[in-house]
Design a protein around this motif. Structure first.
Motif, PDB file in Angstrom:
ATOM      1  N   LYS A   7      -1.507 -49.097  23.841  1.00 41.77           N
ATOM      2  CA  LYS A   7      -2.294 -48.643  25.064  1.00 41.77           C
ATOM      3  C   LYS A   7      -3.777 -48.069  24.665  1.00 41.77           C
ATOM      4  O   LYS A   7      -3.720 -47.338  23.632  1.00 41.77           O
ATOM      5  CB  LYS A   7      -1.387 -47.522  25.773  1.00 41.77           C
ATOM      6  N   GLY A 151      -3.055 -39.991  33.941  1.00 44.41           N
ATOM      7  CA  GLY A 151      -2.843 -40.158  32.772  1.00 44.41           C
ATOM      8  C   GLY A 151      -1.633 -40.994  32.778  1.00 44.41           C
ATOM      9  O   GLY A 151      -0.989 -41.469  31.523  1.00 44.41           O
ATOM     10  N   ASP A 154      -0.159 -43.999  30.027  1.00 40.79           N
ATOM     11  CA  ASP A 154       0.737 -43.659  28.785  1.00 40.79           C
ATOM     12  C   ASP A 154       2.253 -44.093  29.284  1.00 40.79           C
ATOM     13  O   ASP A 154       2.932 -44.550  28.357  1.00 40.79           O
ATOM     14  CB  ASP A 154       0.797 -42.153  28.462  1.00 40.79           C
ATOM     15  N   LYS A 209      -3.862 -32.792  27.139  1.00 41.00           N
ATOM     16  CA  LYS A 209      -3.931 -34.075  27.997  1.00 41.00           C
ATOM     17  C   LYS A 209      -3.764 -35.151  27.349  1.00 41.00           C
ATOM     18  O   LYS A 209      -3.886 -36.437  27.761  1.00 41.00           O
ATOM     19  CB  LYS A 209      -5.486 -33.832  28.430  1.00 41.00           C
TER      20      LYS A 209
END
Ligand code: ADP
Ligand code: ASP
Ligand code: MG
Length: 404
Positions: A7, A151, A154, A209
């Protein structure tokens, strides 16, 4: 030969030059004989920009439309990455979340993955292609586009790695791995070589984060070991995996800070069975994540409930509680500009004195503690936002985490 899911985050694909560098990196893995499924995020800043545009045309945009809009950030980068690979002679096919078979529940902006049907993807992979998948998005059974929470790329990567039983899952980002604190704030922070799912989950859900917390939850549930590493160098990163006995030797693994917190106080709530349930049912139906719940002992038939919510959800929380409080009685007040600071470590299960050390180190720099909450492997304090960075540095030093 290994099947690898990689990723690349927003900074790693931040402009066309960086996308070309990512393509080169993918090519070198392929030349080593590996099969690759690559998840990419939107260019850094794009998702924020899209949210700002949505709010400019409508203060509370419908969430279905918001998802429709936000998903385009990743659609740009999948196509550009696939093109960049073609440009250097590597066959690649881009997939949206829907094309990759990522089916979610019906909620928007924070949808949960329910199933992944990766048959099409696997067929193209076996035919010799690199597969580029749009992170952060899926499709619901009505055929609507959904997104997986900020986010969320992920999560796409970890869920895909689990679904196709990849040999490796690598999360490439703009730092060398998971550090003992945010390295941008605490300059003396150190890279952690190995961390347990539980510690990573506590850090992520309390402001680190570097990983989306839901993705870590998923990794733990399906035991998807993953590595967090930099897309800008070849240094080894941080391995996130099931806890092993030696991990308990470290009392505090890391410090997390979440600066986007608001405190909500519901006062004059009838002190009777069902009041708290009504309040939190309304919040949960609005899909709001609540933390640090404290209830004062009831007096004169009324009680006060205090809790924290992410700043961005304060308006939604107030709106969700309005009808309940009109019906039950009680009033609501709120304060933005709060931060949560947490220390996390599986060693806390077997060591004492962590709370005393944390509170003393905060007192030493004049930081007042507003709320306190704990889990078996974490202590969190709510503090004034303006002092959060200074507090993080002081706590990091107090627990001996500074780089030698
Ligand atoms: P990406 O776009 O690659 O997903 P993010 O910006 O989401 O990257 O996450 C990486 C950032 O997380 C780093 O730049 C760093 O500032 C921040 N961060 C916060 N806490 C930590 C930590 N404990 N270790 C490493 N990075 C952290
Ligand atoms: N682009 C999305 C975000 O900014 C998802 C991600 O980057 O993982 O939140
Ligand atoms: Mg990220």
């Amino acid at each position: 030969m290994a099947l690898i899911v990689q990723k690349y985050g927003g900074t790693s694909v931040g402009d066309v030059e960086r996308i070309k560098k990512v393509a080169e990196r993918i090519r070198s893995f392929r030349e080593d004989g590996h099969q690759l499924v690559v998840v990419v995020s939107a260019r850094s800043g794009v998702t924020n920009e899209l949210i700002a545009r949505a709010e400019a045309v409508c203060p509370n945009p419908p969430e279905r439309e918001l998802d429709q809009l936000l998903s385009i950030g990743e659609q740009e980068t999948i196509a550009l990455t696939a093109m960049a690979l073609h440009g250097i002679g590597v066959p690649a096919i881009s997939y949206t979340g829907a094309q990759a078979g990522i089916v979610t529940d019906m909620s928007h902006t924070k949808a949960r993955i329910q199933t992944i049907n990766a048959n099409a993807l696997i067929k193209d992979l076996k035919a010799g292609n690199v597969i580029i998948v749009a992170g952060f998005q899926g499709i619901n059974v009505d055929g609507d586009t959904t997104t997986l929470g900020r986010g969320g790329s992920d999560l796409t990567a970890i869920a895909l790695a689990g679904a196709i039983k990849a040999d490796k899952c690598e999360i490439y980002t703009d730092v060398d791995g998971v550090y003992t604190a945010d390295p941008r704030v605490v300059k003396s922070a150190r890279k952690i070589e190995e961390i347990s799912y539980d510690e990573m989950l506590e850090l992520a859900s309390h402001g680190s984060k570097v990983m989306q917390s839901r993705s870590v939850e998923f990794a733990k549930k399906y035991d998807v070991v993953f590595e967090v590493r930099s897309s800008f160098n070849h240094n080894p990163g941080t391995i996130v995996k099931e806890e092993v006995a030696s991990m308990e030797k470290v009392v505090v693994r890391g410090v997390a800070v979440d600066k986007n917190q608001a405190k909500v106080q519901v006062s004059s709530l009838p002190d009777k069975p069902g009041s708290a349930a009504r309040v939190f049912k309304a919040l949960s139906e609005a899909n709001i994540v609540v933390d640090m719940i404290v209830q004062n002992a009831g007096r004169d038939g009324v009680a006060t409930l205090t809790f924290t919510v992410p700043s961005g959800e304060l308006g939604k929380a107030t709106r969700a509680l309005d009808p309940v409080l009109r019906d039950l009685g009680g009033s609501i007040s709120s304060q933005d500009q709060f931060a949560k600071l947490s220390v996390v470590g599986v060693g806390m299960k077997t060591h004492s004195g962590v709370a005393a050390m944390l509170f003393q180190s905060l007192a030493n720099v004049g930081v007042n503690i507003d709320l306190i909450s704990t889990s078996e492997i974490r202590i969190t304090v709510a503090i004034e936002q303006a002092k959060a960075d200074e507090a993080a540095r002081a706590v990091h030093t107090a627990f001996g985490l500074d780089r030698a």
